[in-house]
Design an enzyme around this catalytic site. Sequence first.
Site, PDB file in Angstrom:
ATOM      1  N   ARG A  15     -19.047  60.489 -24.726  1.00 15.07           N
ATOM      2  CA  ARG A  15     -17.941  61.715 -24.763  1.00 15.07           C
ATOM      3  C   ARG A  15     -18.528  63.088 -25.125  1.00 15.07           C
ATOM      4  NH1 ARG A  15     -14.029  57.624 -23.853  1.00 15.07           N
ATOM      5  NH2 ARG A  15     -14.434  55.454 -25.040  1.00 15.07           N
ATOM      6  N   ASP A  54      -6.733  52.168 -16.094  1.00 13.48           N
ATOM      7  CA  ASP A  54      -5.556  52.813 -16.227  1.00 13.48           C
ATOM      8  C   ASP A  54      -5.644  53.872 -14.671  1.00 13.48           C
ATOM      9  OD1 ASP A  54      -7.822  54.094 -16.935  1.00 13.48           O
ATOM     10  OD2 ASP A  54      -7.144  54.961 -18.881  1.00 13.48           O
ATOM     11  N   GLY A  78     -16.513  55.712 -22.019  1.00 11.71           N
ATOM     12  CA  GLY A  78     -16.851  54.262 -22.620  1.00 11.71           C
ATOM     13  C   GLY A  78     -17.715  53.613 -21.680  1.00 11.71           C
ATOM     14  N   ASP A 109     -10.203  49.891 -18.939  1.00 11.69           N
ATOM     15  CA  ASP A 109      -8.664  50.072 -19.182  1.00 11.69           C
ATOM     16  C   ASP A 109      -7.838  49.954 -17.778  1.00 11.69           C
ATOM     17  OD1 ASP A 109      -9.644  50.747 -21.630  1.00 11.69           O
ATOM     18  OD2 ASP A 109      -9.554  53.035 -21.102  1.00 11.69           O
ATOM     19  N   THR A 118     -13.953  52.078 -16.074  1.00 15.25           N
ATOM     20  CA  THR A 118     -13.113  51.994 -17.188  1.00 15.25           C
ATOM     21  C   THR A 118     -12.795  50.429 -17.073  1.00 15.25           C
ATOM     22  OG1 THR A 118     -11.472  52.517 -18.380  1.00 15.25           O
ATOM     23  CG2 THR A 118     -11.390  53.063 -16.185  1.00 15.25           C
ATOM     24  N   ASP A 142     -11.053  58.046 -16.730  1.00 15.06           N
ATOM     25  CA  ASP A 142     -10.065  59.119 -16.493  1.00 15.06           C
ATOM     26  C   ASP A 142     -10.490  60.381 -16.759  1.00 15.06           C
ATOM     27  OD1 ASP A 142      -7.598  60.085 -15.348  1.00 15.06           O
ATOM     28  OD2 ASP A 142      -6.510  59.873 -17.277  1.00 15.06           O
ATOM     29  N   ARG A 150      -6.408  51.679 -23.795  1.00 19.49           N
ATOM     30  CA  ARG A 150      -5.694  52.922 -24.171  1.00 19.49           C
ATOM     31  C   ARG A 150      -4.038  52.736 -23.800  1.00 19.49           C
ATOM     32  NH1 ARG A 150      -8.922  57.038 -25.413  1.00 19.49           N
ATOM     33  NH2 ARG A 150     -11.154  56.811 -24.432  1.00 19.49           N
TER      34      ARG A 150
HETATM   35  N1  LIG Z   1      -9.971  67.784 -19.031  1.00 18.34           N
HETATM   36  C1  LIG Z   1     -11.394  67.760 -18.997  1.00 18.34           C
HETATM   37  N2  LIG Z   1     -12.394  68.788 -18.719  1.00 18.34           N
HETATM   38  C2  LIG Z   1     -13.673  68.403 -18.908  1.00 18.34           C
HETATM   39  N3  LIG Z   1     -14.210  67.403 -19.036  1.00 18.34           N
HETATM   40  C3  LIG Z   1     -13.492  66.424 -19.443  1.00 18.34           C
HETATM   41  C4  LIG Z   1     -11.919  66.604 -19.498  1.00 18.34           C
HETATM   42  N4  LIG Z   1     -11.648  65.292 -20.130  1.00 18.34           N
HETATM   43  C5  LIG Z   1     -12.847  64.365 -20.172  1.00 18.34           C
HETATM   44  N5  LIG Z   1     -13.737  65.466 -19.835  1.00 18.34           N
HETATM   45  C6  LIG Z   1     -15.056  64.852 -20.172  1.00 18.34           C
HETATM   46  O1  LIG Z   1     -15.250  63.410 -19.815  1.00 18.34           O
HETATM   47  C7  LIG Z   1     -15.788  62.681 -21.162  1.00 18.34           C
HETATM   48  C8  LIG Z   1     -15.171  61.429 -21.028  1.00 18.34           C
HETATM   49  O2  LIG Z   1     -13.552  61.192 -21.303  1.00 18.34           O
HETATM   50  P1  LIG Z   1     -12.740  60.237 -21.885  1.00 18.34           P
HETATM   51  O3  LIG Z   1     -13.360  60.131 -23.104  1.00 18.34           O
HETATM   52  O4  LIG Z   1     -11.383  60.706 -21.775  1.00 18.34           O
HETATM   53  O5  LIG Z   1     -13.395  58.834 -21.403  1.00 18.34           O
HETATM   54  P2  LIG Z   1     -13.083  58.255 -19.834  1.00 18.34           P
HETATM   55  O6  LIG Z   1     -13.767  59.056 -18.903  1.00 18.34           O
HETATM   56  O7  LIG Z   1     -11.403  58.378 -19.754  1.00 18.34           O
HETATM   57  O8  LIG Z   1     -13.481  56.872 -20.027  1.00 18.34           O
HETATM   58  P3  LIG Z   1     -12.849  55.587 -20.513  1.00 18.34           P
HETATM   59  O9  LIG Z   1     -11.816  55.214 -19.883  1.00 18.34           O
HETATM   60  O10 LIG Z   1     -13.893  54.478 -20.928  1.00 18.34           O
HETATM   61  O11 LIG Z   1     -12.306  56.042 -21.842  1.00 18.34           O
HETATM   62  C9  LIG Z   1     -15.179  63.676 -22.193  1.00 18.34           C
HETATM   63  O12 LIG Z   1     -15.823  63.566 -23.368  1.00 18.34           O
HETATM   64  C10 LIG Z   1     -15.751  64.912 -21.660  1.00 18.34           C
HETATM   65  O13 LIG Z   1     -17.038  65.266 -21.629  1.00 18.34           O
HETATM   66  O1  LIG Z   2     -15.580  53.348 -27.702  1.00 11.56           O
HETATM   67  P1  LIG Z   2     -14.742  54.408 -28.436  1.00 11.56           P
HETATM   68  O2  LIG Z   2     -15.094  55.701 -28.239  1.00 11.56           O
HETATM   69  O3  LIG Z   2     -14.197  53.731 -29.749  1.00 11.56           O
HETATM   70  O4  LIG Z   2     -13.239  54.233 -27.301  1.00 11.56           O
HETATM   71  C1  LIG Z   2     -12.585  53.298 -27.482  1.00 11.56           C
HETATM   72  C2  LIG Z   2     -11.721  53.397 -26.239  1.00 11.56           C
HETATM   73  O5  LIG Z   2     -12.453  53.284 -25.026  1.00 11.56           O
HETATM   74  C3  LIG Z   2     -12.005  52.221 -24.305  1.00 11.56           C
HETATM   75  O6  LIG Z   2     -12.669  51.155 -24.611  1.00 11.56           O
HETATM   76  C4  LIG Z   2     -12.380  52.509 -22.863  1.00 11.56           C
HETATM   77  O7  LIG Z   2     -11.476  53.575 -22.405  1.00 11.56           O
HETATM   78  C5  LIG Z   2     -10.493  52.193 -24.634  1.00 11.56           C
HETATM   79  O8  LIG Z   2      -9.966  50.833 -24.219  1.00 11.56           O
HETATM   80  C6  LIG Z   2     -10.586  52.247 -26.178  1.00 11.56           C
HETATM   81  O9  LIG Z   2      -9.379  52.849 -26.433  1.00 11.56           O
END
Ligand SMILES: Nc1ncnc2c1ncn2[C@@H]1O[C@H](COP(=O)(O)OP(=O)(O)OP(=O)(O)O)[C@@H](O)[C@H]1O
Ligand SMILES: O=P(O)(O)OC[C@H]1O[C@](O)(CO)[C@@H](O)[C@@H]1O
Length: 381
Positions: A110, A168, A16, A166, A164, A141, A210
């Site tokens: 993503r 988290d 995100g 979040d 992020t 994360d 989240r």
């Molecule tokens: N276990 C994994 N192995 C490889 N790539 C991953 C894995 N988990 C996440 N990713 C990559 O990171 C991208 C972003 O992960 P995710 O959708 O969990 O958001 P995030 O980085 O946690 O950010 P946010 O906190 O904003 O949601 C995924 O779409 C994928 O491309």
């Molecule tokens: O924008 P998307 O893909 O709907 O994701 C929403 C999620 O992304 C965040 O905004 C950031 O991780 C979360 O708080 C929420 O659950």
Amino acid sequence: MIPFPDSPVAVLCSGGDAPGMNAFLRAIVRLGLNRHKVPVLGIRGGYRGLVRAAKQVNGEADELVRLKQEITANTGNRGLIDAKMSIIQMDHASVSGIMGKGGTILGSARCLDFHKPEVRRSAIQLLENLGVRALVVAGGDGSLTGAKLLAEESNLKIIGVPSTIDNDLQFTEMALGVDTAVHTLVWAVDHFIDTARSHRRVMVLETMGRESGDLARMAALASGAEMVITPEGGPLTEEAMIAYAEEIESAMTRGRGHAIVLIAEGVKFDPPQSRNGAYILRDAFQKYFQREGAPFQDLEVRPSVLGHLQRGGHTTPGDCILAARFAEEAWKAILDPNGSNGITALQHNKATIVPFGCPDLPERALSSVAMDRLHDDLSSW
Ligand SMILES: Nc1ncnc2c1ncn2[C@@H]1O[C@H](COP(=O)(O)OP(=O)(O)OP(=O)(O)O)[C@@H](O)[C@H]1O
Ligand SMILES: O=P(O)(O)OC[C@H]1O[C@](O)(CO)[C@@H](O)[C@@H]1O
């Protein structure tokens, strides 16, 4: 034509979008060009953009030459305005005027495909073929898990940057974007309060976050919202919702006229529910207030899911400063010949680098509990 740069650093935003990503891009590019004299390549659209570029090149020498030519022919803003460009050589002008802007000029995504080892292998191969010395990944994360895998599966230097809303990630006190999202939530609460006061209503506002309640509890502490419900408290039963409603009713009996209730999106229900928490809570509260013989049967409850409002908007100075501090740490780690891969973190208010998979800061969970207690004790009801 200018030759393709030697040993550039590549940077991408993933997951995100978070306010502060642009301030971070500006800082990583400017420190690269001004202080370290190292060029920076911006990768569009997170891992998805990287994978797309790898697919286009497909390990073929002439395609690689073509990509390098395209990059050198379209540097900076020229590349940024061309949606077809996956990789852009950043210059001073391309990061001008972006510091306070939410979102990310490189775009984020993503990318489910990145879970596949062969897809990550193609991305690594492209970065190696471009002579990239380090990849910087700004994300949450999941993105940092992807970065950790890249670090394990390649000889590239990989640096993660927590970004992020979040909050988290338990190894850092703050991630980029949290301060701005809290600021936005305080702004939102201030707006909802006007109607809550005027109509003597209960407003139930659902925040993002989240599985974590940190964003909601920080926003409650900063806005003075009367009540905050977070996932860390465990699943919400019917009885627990009634207990919250009783608390509101009792405050009304003492002369309070309205209430703002924040509920984090990660709150689960027992029995499980599929609707948004704000609506479930609204129904439970409304039913309780309208029971036979209740003292405030006309008390209205209005739910709102705040959603992506929380991700956008003008970045706070706090996030801009954290972005600059993280960028500085990232560069130190990139240029340290003995330094390893890692993630930038804020620990004891000091910007630092920690290894991938480093343990949680014990203070983080304690600080959440302390914030909840502080919020309760600051509340006037
Ligand atoms: N276990 C994994 N192995 C490889 N790539 C991953 C894995 N988990 C996440 N990713 C990559 O990171 C991208 C972003 O992960 P995710 O959708 O969990 O958001 P995030 O980085 O946690 O950010 P946010 O906190 O904003 O949601 C995924 O779409 C994928 O491309
Ligand atoms: O924008 P998307 O893909 O709907 O994701 C929403 C999620 O992304 C965040 O905004 C950031 O991780 C979360 O708080 C929420 O659950």
